[in-house]
Write a protein that holds these residues in place. Structure first.
Motif, PDB file in Angstrom:
ATOM      1  N   ILE A  53     -28.531 -22.567  10.757  1.00 10.71           N
ATOM      2  CA  ILE A  53     -28.350 -21.177  10.350  1.00 10.71           C
ATOM      3  C   ILE A  53     -28.879 -20.279  11.457  1.00 10.71           C
ATOM      4  CG2 ILE A  53     -28.978 -19.445   8.629  1.00 10.71           C
ATOM      5  CD1 ILE A  53     -29.288 -21.813   6.638  1.00 10.71           C
ATOM      6  N   PRO A  54     -28.032 -19.444  12.053  1.00  7.83           N
ATOM      7  CA  PRO A  54     -28.451 -18.630  13.207  1.00  7.83           C
ATOM      8  C   PRO A  54     -29.489 -17.582  12.822  1.00  7.83           C
ATOM      9  CG  PRO A  54     -26.294 -17.923  12.445  1.00  7.83           C
ATOM     10  CD  PRO A  54     -26.633 -19.157  11.657  1.00  7.83           C
ATOM     11  N   THR A  55     -30.302 -17.201  13.781  1.00  6.55           N
ATOM     12  CA  THR A  55     -31.277 -16.132  13.597  1.00  6.55           C
ATOM     13  C   THR A  55     -30.815 -14.912  14.386  1.00  6.55           C
ATOM     14  OG1 THR A  55     -32.771 -16.327  15.507  1.00  6.55           O
ATOM     15  CG2 THR A  55     -32.976 -18.006  13.800  1.00  6.55           C
ATOM     16  N   PRO A  56     -31.356 -13.725  14.097  1.00  2.00           N
ATOM     17  CA  PRO A  56     -30.938 -12.533  14.831  1.00  2.00           C
ATOM     18  C   PRO A  56     -31.557 -12.429  16.221  1.00  2.00           C
ATOM     19  CG  PRO A  56     -32.550 -11.970  13.163  1.00  2.00           C
ATOM     20  CD  PRO A  56     -32.227 -13.399  12.957  1.00  2.00           C
ATOM     21  N   SER A  57     -32.366 -13.414  16.591  1.00  2.00           N
ATOM     22  CA  SER A  57     -33.037 -13.384  17.891  1.00  2.00           C
ATOM     23  C   SER A  57     -32.634 -14.597  18.711  1.00  2.00           C
ATOM     24  CB  SER A  57     -34.562 -13.388  17.686  1.00  2.00           C
ATOM     25  OG  SER A  57     -35.236 -13.810  18.851  1.00  2.00           O
ATOM     26  N   ALA A  58     -32.086 -14.361  19.900  1.00  2.00           N
ATOM     27  CA  ALA A  58     -31.696 -15.478  20.767  1.00  2.00           C
ATOM     28  C   ALA A  58     -32.905 -16.327  21.127  1.00  2.00           C
ATOM     29  CB  ALA A  58     -31.037 -14.935  22.039  1.00  2.00           C
ATOM     30  N   ASN A  65     -34.294 -24.660  18.220  1.00  2.00           N
ATOM     31  CA  ASN A  65     -33.237 -25.606  18.612  1.00  2.00           C
ATOM     32  C   ASN A  65     -31.922 -25.361  17.878  1.00  2.00           C
ATOM     33  OD1 ASN A  65     -34.663 -27.101  20.568  1.00  2.00           O
ATOM     34  ND2 ASN A  65     -35.669 -28.304  18.982  1.00  2.00           N
ATOM     35  N   GLY A  66     -31.511 -24.097  17.832  1.00  2.00           N
ATOM     36  CA  GLY A  66     -30.218 -23.776  17.234  1.00  2.00           C
ATOM     37  C   GLY A  66     -30.292 -22.945  15.977  1.00  2.00           C
TER      38      GLY A  66
END
Length: 265
Positions: A53-58, A65-66
Motif C-alpha cells: 500500500i503506497p504512502t504519500p511520501s517517497a 520497501n514499497g
C-alpha cells in the motif's frame, strides 16, 4: 467462554481460531526441515512483488520497501500533540485516493471531525475556517472565494477519496476480534478478493479494549496494551490487512529515548 455472557462472542471465536491455528502450527505434520519448503520459497521469489500500500511520501515508501505490507502490524508512537492522528489521516487519505480500501477505527475523534480535517488538508484550507463554517458568514472578507474552495474540495473528496474510506466511530465493543468482521465486510462490499490489500488505522492503541473483563477493568495496563498489540498483530496476519496503530508515549519516555537513541516500546 461461550457460556459466559460477560465475554463477547466475537472475542471467544477469535480466541478459538487463534488457539486452533497455534495447535496446527505445532502439529507434527508442520515440523519439517526448511528443505521441504525451499521450492515454494524460490517460486515466490520469482513471482511479482507482493502488493504494498503506497504512502504519500517517497522517502517513507522507500523506507518501508514499497509501502505498508499486507499482513504486517505497525505502531506509530510519539508524545501527545505530535501530529500522529494528522499523519495517519494523511496516510489513509492517500491510500484511499489510490483505490485502496481504508478503515479508520477512531476511539477519540468523530467521523465529522476527521472529515473536517481531511477536507481542510485536501483543499489547503485552515481547519478553523471549516470548524467555524466561515463560508456561511457573508461579512467574512474571503466569503465568495471560500465558498468556491469548499465546494470544489468536497467534490474532489467525494469522487476520489470517499468511495474507499470507511470511518468507524469506535466504542468499547470494537475489539480486534470484531474488526475482523468489519474488514471482511469492506472487501465484500467492494467486490474484492478475501486477501485484497486493506489499510486499517487504529486511533489509538491505549483506548482499545481486549474484550476480557479482567484485563479491561482494573487489570495491569502494560499487560492489557500488550495483549491488544498481540491481537492486532494476529488480526493483520489472519486478514492480510496492513494495520497501523497509533500509540501515545509520555514526554519523559520520549526524551529518554532521544537521549539514548533507542525507543523501548
Amino acid at each position: 467462554a461461550l457460556a459466559d455472557r460477560a465475554i463477547p462472542l466475537a472475542n471467544t471465536l477469535n480466541m478459538v481460531e487463534g488457539t486452533a491455528m497455534d495447535y496446527l502450527r505445532k502439529s507434527s505434520a508442520e515440523i519439517r526441515p526448511v528443505r521441504d519448503y525451499m521450492l515454494a520459497y524460490v517460486q515466490d521469489l520469482y513471482q511479482e512483488a507482493p502488493d504494498s500500500i503506497p504512502t504519500p511520501s517517497a522517502w517513507l515508501t522507500n523506507t518501508l520497501n514499497g509501502g505498508w505490507k499486507p499482513g504486517w502490524f505497525y505502531v506509530l508512537s510519539a508524545p501527545p500533540g505530535s501530529g500522529k492522528t494528522t499523519f495517519a489521516s494523511w496516510v489513509g487519505d492517500y491510500a484511499a485516493a489510490q483505490g485502496i480500501p481504508v478503515l479508520v477505527v477512531s476511539y477519540e475523534m468523530s467521523r465529522k471531525q476527521l472529515l473536517d480535517y481531511s477536507i481542510a488538508r485536501l483543499g489547503g484550507i485552515n481547519s478553523r475556517m471549516i470548524e467555524g463554517r466561515k463560508w456561511l458568514d457573508e461579512t467574512y472578507p474571503r466569503h465568495q472565494q471560500l465558498v468556491v474552495e469548499i465546494s470544489e474540495t468536497i467534490g474532489k473528496y467525494q469522487t476520489d477519496y470517499a468511495p474507499n474510506m470507511t470511518i468507524l466511530e469506535a466504542g468499547p465493543e470494537d475489539t480486534a476480534a470484531t474488526l475482523k468482521g468489519v474488514i471482511a465486510s469492506i472487501r465484500t462490499n467492494a467486490g474484492l478478493a478475501r486477501d485484497a490489500p486493506v489499510l486499517v488505522i487504529v486511533d489509538y492503541l491505549q483506548l482499545m479494549l481486549t474484550g476480557l473483563e479482567k484485563l479491561d477493568t482494573g487489570g495491569n495496563e502494560t499487560v492489557r496494551v500488550s495483549r491488544i498489540a498481540t491481537d492486532l498483530k494476529r488480526l493483520a496476519r489472519s486478514t492480510k490487512a496492513a494495520v497501523i496503530a497509533i500509540s501515545d508515549i509520555t514526554k519523559s519516555a520520549y526524551e529518554e529515548a532521544v537521549r539514548k537513541g533507542v525507543l523501548d516500546m
